[in-house]
Design a protein around this motif. Structure first.
Motif, PDB file in Angstrom:
ATOM      1  N   PRO A   1      97.559 -24.904 -19.803  1.00 43.49           N
ATOM      2  CA  PRO A   1      97.059 -24.196 -18.581  1.00 43.49           C
ATOM      3  C   PRO A   1      97.061 -24.984 -17.414  1.00 43.49           C
ATOM      4  CG  PRO A   1      96.068 -23.376 -20.524  1.00 43.49           C
ATOM      5  CD  PRO A   1      96.756 -24.597 -20.963  1.00 43.49           C
ATOM      6  N   GLU A   2      96.513 -26.289 -17.433  1.00 43.73           N
ATOM      7  CA  GLU A   2      96.260 -27.297 -16.808  1.00 43.73           C
ATOM      8  C   GLU A   2      97.789 -27.699 -16.032  1.00 43.73           C
ATOM      9  OE1 GLU A   2      94.832 -27.727 -19.654  1.00 43.73           O
ATOM     10  OE2 GLU A   2      92.830 -26.999 -19.230  1.00 43.73           O
ATOM     11  N   ASP A   3      98.759 -27.817 -16.803  1.00 38.08           N
ATOM     12  CA  ASP A   3     100.065 -28.120 -16.301  1.00 38.08           C
ATOM     13  C   ASP A   3     100.633 -26.847 -15.611  1.00 38.08           C
ATOM     14  OD1 ASP A   3     100.484 -30.413 -17.888  1.00 38.08           O
ATOM     15  OD2 ASP A   3     101.137 -29.553 -19.695  1.00 38.08           O
ATOM     16  N   MET A   4     100.425 -25.726 -16.040  1.00 35.78           N
ATOM     17  CA  MET A   4     100.856 -24.552 -15.365  1.00 35.78           C
ATOM     18  C   MET A   4     100.036 -24.443 -13.760  1.00 35.78           C
ATOM     19  SD  MET A   4     102.997 -22.932 -16.803  1.00 35.78           S
ATOM     20  CE  MET A   4     103.200 -21.505 -15.928  1.00 35.78           C
ATOM     21  N   GLU A   5      98.746 -24.828 -13.871  1.00 32.78           N
ATOM     22  CA  GLU A   5      98.179 -24.761 -12.407  1.00 32.78           C
ATOM     23  C   GLU A   5      98.958 -25.867 -11.462  1.00 32.78           C
ATOM     24  OE1 GLU A   5      93.893 -25.525 -12.486  1.00 32.78           O
ATOM     25  OE2 GLU A   5      93.781 -23.882 -13.906  1.00 32.78           O
ATOM     26  N   LYS A   6      99.278 -26.966 -12.152  1.00 38.68           N
ATOM     27  CA  LYS A   6      99.890 -28.134 -11.442  1.00 38.68           C
ATOM     28  C   LYS A   6     101.481 -27.730 -10.910  1.00 38.68           C
ATOM     29  CE  LYS A   6      97.979 -31.987 -13.817  1.00 38.68           C
ATOM     30  NZ  LYS A   6      98.065 -33.181 -14.709  1.00 38.68           N
ATOM     31  N   ILE A   7     102.026 -27.022 -11.620  1.00 38.97           N
ATOM     32  CA  ILE A   7     103.415 -26.471 -11.388  1.00 38.97           C
ATOM     33  C   ILE A   7     103.397 -25.429 -10.371  1.00 38.97           C
ATOM     34  CG2 ILE A   7     105.146 -24.724 -12.336  1.00 38.97           C
ATOM     35  CD1 ILE A   7     104.919 -26.434 -15.151  1.00 38.97           C
ATOM     36  N   ALA A   8     102.355 -24.558 -10.643  1.00 33.08           N
ATOM     37  CA  ALA A   8     102.128 -23.324  -9.253  1.00 33.08           C
ATOM     38  C   ALA A   8     101.705 -23.802  -8.010  1.00 33.08           C
ATOM     39  CB  ALA A   8     101.060 -22.417 -10.015  1.00 33.08           C
ATOM     40  N   ALA A   9     101.193 -25.052  -7.894  1.00 31.79           N
ATOM     41  CA  ALA A   9     100.875 -25.648  -6.697  1.00 31.79           C
ATOM     42  C   ALA A   9     101.928 -26.357  -5.912  1.00 31.79           C
ATOM     43  CB  ALA A   9      99.614 -26.579  -6.804  1.00 31.79           C
ATOM     44  N   ILE A  10     102.984 -26.828  -6.778  1.00 30.77           N
ATOM     45  CA  ILE A  10     104.029 -27.759  -6.179  1.00 30.77           C
ATOM     46  C   ILE A  10     104.654 -27.144  -5.089  1.00 30.77           C
ATOM     47  CG2 ILE A  10     106.257 -28.938  -6.670  1.00 30.77           C
ATOM     48  CD1 ILE A  10     105.141 -29.468  -9.462  1.00 30.77           C
ATOM     49  N   THR A  11     104.816 -27.673  -3.962  1.00 29.91           N
ATOM     50  CA  THR A  11     105.576 -27.153  -2.661  1.00 29.91           C
ATOM     51  C   THR A  11     106.724 -27.563  -2.585  1.00 29.91           C
ATOM     52  OG1 THR A  11     104.452 -28.870  -1.199  1.00 29.91           O
ATOM     53  CG2 THR A  11     103.201 -26.715  -1.645  1.00 29.91           C
ATOM     54  N   ARG A  12     107.292 -28.946  -3.103  1.00 31.49           N
ATOM     55  CA  ARG A  12     108.648 -29.583  -2.682  1.00 31.49           C
ATOM     56  C   ARG A  12     109.112 -29.959  -4.146  1.00 31.49           C
ATOM     57  NH1 ARG A  12     111.033 -32.127   1.428  1.00 31.49           N
ATOM     58  NH2 ARG A  12     112.605 -34.017   0.990  1.00 31.49           N
ATOM     59  N   LEU A  13     110.388 -29.543  -4.578  1.00 35.34           N
ATOM     60  CA  LEU A  13     111.144 -29.986  -5.715  1.00 35.34           C
ATOM     61  C   LEU A  13     112.594 -30.527  -5.356  1.00 35.34           C
ATOM     62  CD1 LEU A  13     110.828 -30.004  -8.825  1.00 35.34           C
ATOM     63  CD2 LEU A  13     111.658 -27.738  -8.752  1.00 35.34           C
ATOM     64  N   ASP A  14     112.855 -31.708  -5.742  1.00 35.94           N
ATOM     65  CA  ASP A  14     114.183 -32.073  -6.018  1.00 35.94           C
ATOM     66  C   ASP A  14     114.834 -32.611  -7.157  1.00 35.94           C
ATOM     67  OD1 ASP A  14     116.578 -33.455  -5.060  1.00 35.94           O
ATOM     68  OD2 ASP A  14     115.517 -34.839  -3.682  1.00 35.94           O
ATOM     69  N   VAL A  15     115.731 -31.654  -7.661  1.00 38.88           N
ATOM     70  CA  VAL A  15     116.278 -32.004  -8.757  1.00 38.88           C
ATOM     71  C   VAL A  15     117.951 -31.938  -8.759  1.00 38.88           C
ATOM     72  CG1 VAL A  15     114.603 -30.756 -10.392  1.00 38.88           C
ATOM     73  CG2 VAL A  15     116.384 -29.490  -9.467  1.00 38.88           C
TER      74      VAL A  15
END
Length: 183
Positions: A10-24
């Protein structure tokens, strides 16, 4: 960093939900190998997404409603639905296999790059904030014209709109943009 993608906490999911920029994204000289962005819907705050130069055939960003910048250039996309991304100001979907593109709900768009696809026409009549348009190297009608429905016509192209190319060669034929004013 998520240490174990098979056991996301669940902590990982909170971090993921808060990410505003993603470069893949990959690059022209060093393409990426991604074939899917499954799970992108969990990035609820995502504003900027770079996934260019991969091997994506589909991309679902419908749950990424905060998205303002999307660069999915150089993939194998055959469809792209950005209808729920109404905050989008920048879209680069060049070099894909898109037969159509609906940007009618993206009224905040200022830059649109959709060259080198399979588009036969384009409707930007609701995209009055556009300052740059690149729709070159699409087949258009396959004979001589690439119809673009707009808020202006060929004689009244706005001075503040930079059109990358007004004509190009496609399959041995010269294709010219034909801006048609929406009724």
């Amino acid at each position: 960093i998520i240490a174990d993608a098979e056991h996301i906490t669940p902590e990982d999911m909170e971090k993921i939900a808060a990410i505003t920029r993603l470069d893949v994204g990959g690059s022209y000289d060093n393409p990426g190998t991604l074939t899917s962005l499954r799970g992108i819907e969990y990035f609820e705050a995502l504003e900027v997404l770079f996934c260019l130069y991969n091997q994506l055939t589909s991309l679902d960003v419908s749950r990424n409603t905060a998205l303002t910048y999307l660069d999915c250039d150089g993939n194998l996309l055959t469809s792209l639905d950005v209808s729920r991304n109404t905050a989008l100001t920048y879209l680069d979907c060049d070099d894909n296999l898109l037969p159509s593109l609906d940007v009618s709900r993206n009224t905040a768009l200022t830059e649109l790059y959709c060259s080198d696809n399979q588009l036969t026409s384009l409707d930007v009549s609701r995209n009055t904030a556009l300052t740059l348009l690149d729709c070159s190297y699409n087949p258009g009608d396959g004979v001589s014209s690439f119809p673009v429905m707009a808020w202006f016509d060929n004689e009244t192209v706005p001075a503040g709109l930079d059109v990358y190319a007004s004509s190009w060669t496609y399959d041995g034929k010269t294709i010219t943009i034909d801006f048609r004013k929406a009724e």
